[in-house]
Design an enzyme around this catalytic site. Sequence first.
Site, PDB file in Angstrom:
ATOM      1  N   HIS A 282       0.848  -1.200   0.000  1.00  0.00           N
ATOM      2  CA  HIS A 282       0.000   0.000   0.000  1.00  0.00           C
ATOM      3  C   HIS A 282       0.878   1.242   0.000  1.00  0.00           C
ATOM      4  CE1 HIS A 282      -3.216  -2.728   1.427  1.00  0.00           C
ATOM      5  NE2 HIS A 282      -4.044  -1.827   0.932  1.00  0.00           N
TER       6      HIS A 282
ATOM      7  N   LYS B   7      -0.380   4.876   4.496  1.00  0.00           N
ATOM      8  CA  LYS B   7      -1.292   3.964   5.203  1.00  0.00           C
ATOM      9  C   LYS B   7      -0.780   3.693   6.614  1.00  0.00           C
ATOM     10  CE  LYS B   7      -3.760  -0.419   4.860  1.00  0.00           C
ATOM     11  NZ  LYS B   7      -5.040   0.147   5.278  1.00  0.00           N
TER      12      LYS B   7
HETATM   13  N1  LIG Z   1     -12.804  -0.548   3.343  1.00  0.00           N
HETATM   14  C1  LIG Z   1     -12.223  -0.141   2.211  1.00  0.00           C
HETATM   15  O1  LIG Z   1     -12.609  -0.503   1.085  1.00  0.00           O
HETATM   16  C2  LIG Z   1     -11.055   0.807   2.316  1.00  0.00           C
HETATM   17  C3  LIG Z   1     -10.404   1.278   1.175  1.00  0.00           C
HETATM   18  C4  LIG Z   1      -9.367   2.201   1.336  1.00  0.00           C
HETATM   19  C5  LIG Z   1      -8.997   2.618   2.612  1.00  0.00           C
HETATM   20  N2  LIG Z   1      -9.640   2.104   3.695  1.00  0.00           N
HETATM   21  C6  LIG Z   1      -9.351   2.540   5.070  1.00  0.00           C
HETATM   22  O2  LIG Z   1     -10.120   3.712   5.292  1.00  0.00           O
HETATM   23  C7  LIG Z   1      -9.444   4.563   6.210  1.00  0.00           C
HETATM   24  C8  LIG Z   1      -9.266   5.940   5.566  1.00  0.00           C
HETATM   25  O3  LIG Z   1      -8.466   5.806   4.398  1.00  0.00           O
HETATM   26  P1  LIG Z   1      -8.032   7.096   3.571  1.00  0.00           P
HETATM   27  O4  LIG Z   1      -7.160   6.567   2.479  1.00  0.00           O
HETATM   28  O5  LIG Z   1      -9.205   7.946   3.260  1.00  0.00           O
HETATM   29  O6  LIG Z   1      -7.103   7.818   4.678  1.00  0.00           O
HETATM   30  P2  LIG Z   1      -6.652   9.350   4.717  1.00  0.00           P
HETATM   31  O7  LIG Z   1      -6.540   9.900   3.338  1.00  0.00           O
HETATM   32  O8  LIG Z   1      -5.445   9.383   5.601  1.00  0.00           O
HETATM   33  O9  LIG Z   1      -7.878  10.068   5.426  1.00  0.00           O
HETATM   34  C9  LIG Z   1      -8.218   9.877   6.773  1.00  0.00           C
HETATM   35  C10 LIG Z   1      -8.922  11.126   7.197  1.00  0.00           C
HETATM   36  O10 LIG Z   1      -9.539  10.918   8.460  1.00  0.00           O
HETATM   37  C11 LIG Z   1      -9.507  12.157   9.117  1.00  0.00           C
HETATM   38  N3  LIG Z   1      -9.769  12.003  10.541  1.00  0.00           N
HETATM   39  C12 LIG Z   1      -8.939  11.645  11.547  1.00  0.00           C
HETATM   40  N4  LIG Z   1      -9.599  11.631  12.720  1.00  0.00           N
HETATM   41  C13 LIG Z   1     -10.874  12.015  12.450  1.00  0.00           C
HETATM   42  C14 LIG Z   1     -12.029  12.197  13.224  1.00  0.00           C
HETATM   43  N5  LIG Z   1     -12.037  12.011  14.562  1.00  0.00           N
HETATM   44  N6  LIG Z   1     -13.161  12.606  12.606  1.00  0.00           N
HETATM   45  C15 LIG Z   1     -13.206  12.829  11.290  1.00  0.00           C
HETATM   46  N7  LIG Z   1     -12.129  12.663  10.494  1.00  0.00           N
HETATM   47  C16 LIG Z   1     -10.984  12.256  11.068  1.00  0.00           C
HETATM   48  C17 LIG Z   1      -8.137  12.703   8.813  1.00  0.00           C
HETATM   49  O11 LIG Z   1      -8.152  14.089   8.987  1.00  0.00           O
HETATM   50  P3  LIG Z   1      -6.857  14.855   9.578  1.00  0.00           P
HETATM   51  O12 LIG Z   1      -5.819  14.715   8.532  1.00  0.00           O
HETATM   52  O13 LIG Z   1      -7.376  16.233   9.776  1.00  0.00           O
HETATM   53  O14 LIG Z   1      -6.507  14.142  10.855  1.00  0.00           O
HETATM   54  C18 LIG Z   1      -7.971  12.329   7.341  1.00  0.00           C
HETATM   55  O15 LIG Z   1      -8.420  13.340   6.474  1.00  0.00           O
HETATM   56  C19 LIG Z   1      -8.130   3.846   6.545  1.00  0.00           C
HETATM   57  O16 LIG Z   1      -8.314   3.107   7.736  1.00  0.00           O
HETATM   58  C20 LIG Z   1      -7.919   2.903   5.375  1.00  0.00           C
HETATM   59  O17 LIG Z   1      -7.165   1.771   5.715  1.00  0.00           O
HETATM   60  C21 LIG Z   1     -10.653   1.226   3.566  1.00  0.00           C
END
Ligand SMILES: NC(=O)c1ccc[n+]([C@@H]2O[C@H](COP(=O)([O-])OP(=O)(O)OC[C@H]3O[C@@H](n4cnc5c(N)ncnc54)[C@H](OP(=O)(O)O)[C@@H]3O)[C@@H](O)[C@H]2O)c1
Length: 234
Positions: free
Chosen positions: A140, A144
């Site tokens: 990844h 991540k």
């Molecule tokens: N299930 C699936 O199909 C799938 C697919 C891809 C990814 N994922 C998972 O989904 C999650 C997010 O992935 P991503 O790629 O979108 O990550 P990302 O780009 O790092 O985004 C995560 C976001 O969450 C925000 N955040 C942190 N604490 C928060 C809170 N208390 N309330 C609201 N927002 C908050 C962060 O904001 P700040 O930067 O302001 O802290 C950041 O913008 C990860 O765990 C990843 O492993 C799942």
Amino acid sequence: MSLRLALVGDGRMSRAIAALAPAEGHRVVTVIAGEENVGGAALTATRLAGVDVALEFTTPTAAPGNLLRLAALRVPTVTGTTGWLDRLPEVQAAVTGHRAALLHAANFSVGVQLFLRAARALAAEFAGRPAFGAWIEETHHAQKLDAPSGTARALAAALRAGDPARAFPVTSIRAGHVPGIHSVAYDSPHETIRLTHEARGREAFAAGALAAAAWLVGREGVYTFDQMLFGEAP
Ligand SMILES: NC(=O)c1ccc[n+]([C@@H]2O[C@H](COP(=O)([O-])OP(=O)(O)OC[C@H]3O[C@@H](n4cnc5c(N)ncnc54)[C@H](OP(=O)(O)O)[C@@H]3O)[C@@H](O)[C@H]2O)c1
């Protein structure tokens, strides 16, 4: 079905969902970002008034608190955040206690869910053949947070369901911009067999999460994406 959506988190996955939602007939009515939501403080009845489903894609530390707040508000919630399942019993109890609804999945790609079922069948075929070593590899992007990935953990569980006697060690690589590659390999002195899923972008995850949101409306309880797709655990 046209849904009014709240996006909890404003990262890569939330942006992918926001980009796809209008084409699916849905409307994003609020986006709750990290800095305004420390400890779930922005998840209030006022902020979520009129929301049909919340989609939660944040971080392993933020997700359980967000899910507890959303359950108490009885907002049906789809979460794809990975790395928090040690808190699942507590979240499950809250969802059940409030007669709320939650659907969680480490991976919302339909292709991955089919890949997990193929992996279980493959493992059953290789059971009892010690000449073959087996392992999992996952790659990844460098940002991540959790390793192994939630999908790698699900892959290990699917493989163990097919072959409970075998260990499946996982190697995780974090580099570049890769949206997600998962492989299981079997290797003997003379040959290698690999089953690989490679995501080319986040569209498949976004589409699956939106399909899950539509499915969850009107339901109560805790569900997984594979229960939605297949009516059973993988
Ligand atoms: N299930 C699936 O199909 C799938 C697919 C891809 C990814 N994922 C998972 O989904 C999650 C997010 O992935 P991503 O790629 O979108 O990550 P990302 O780009 O790092 O985004 C995560 C976001 O969450 C925000 N955040 C942190 N604490 C928060 C809170 N208390 N309330 C609201 N927002 C908050 C962060 O904001 P700040 O930067 O302001 O802290 C950041 O913008 C990860 O765990 C990843 O492993 C799942």
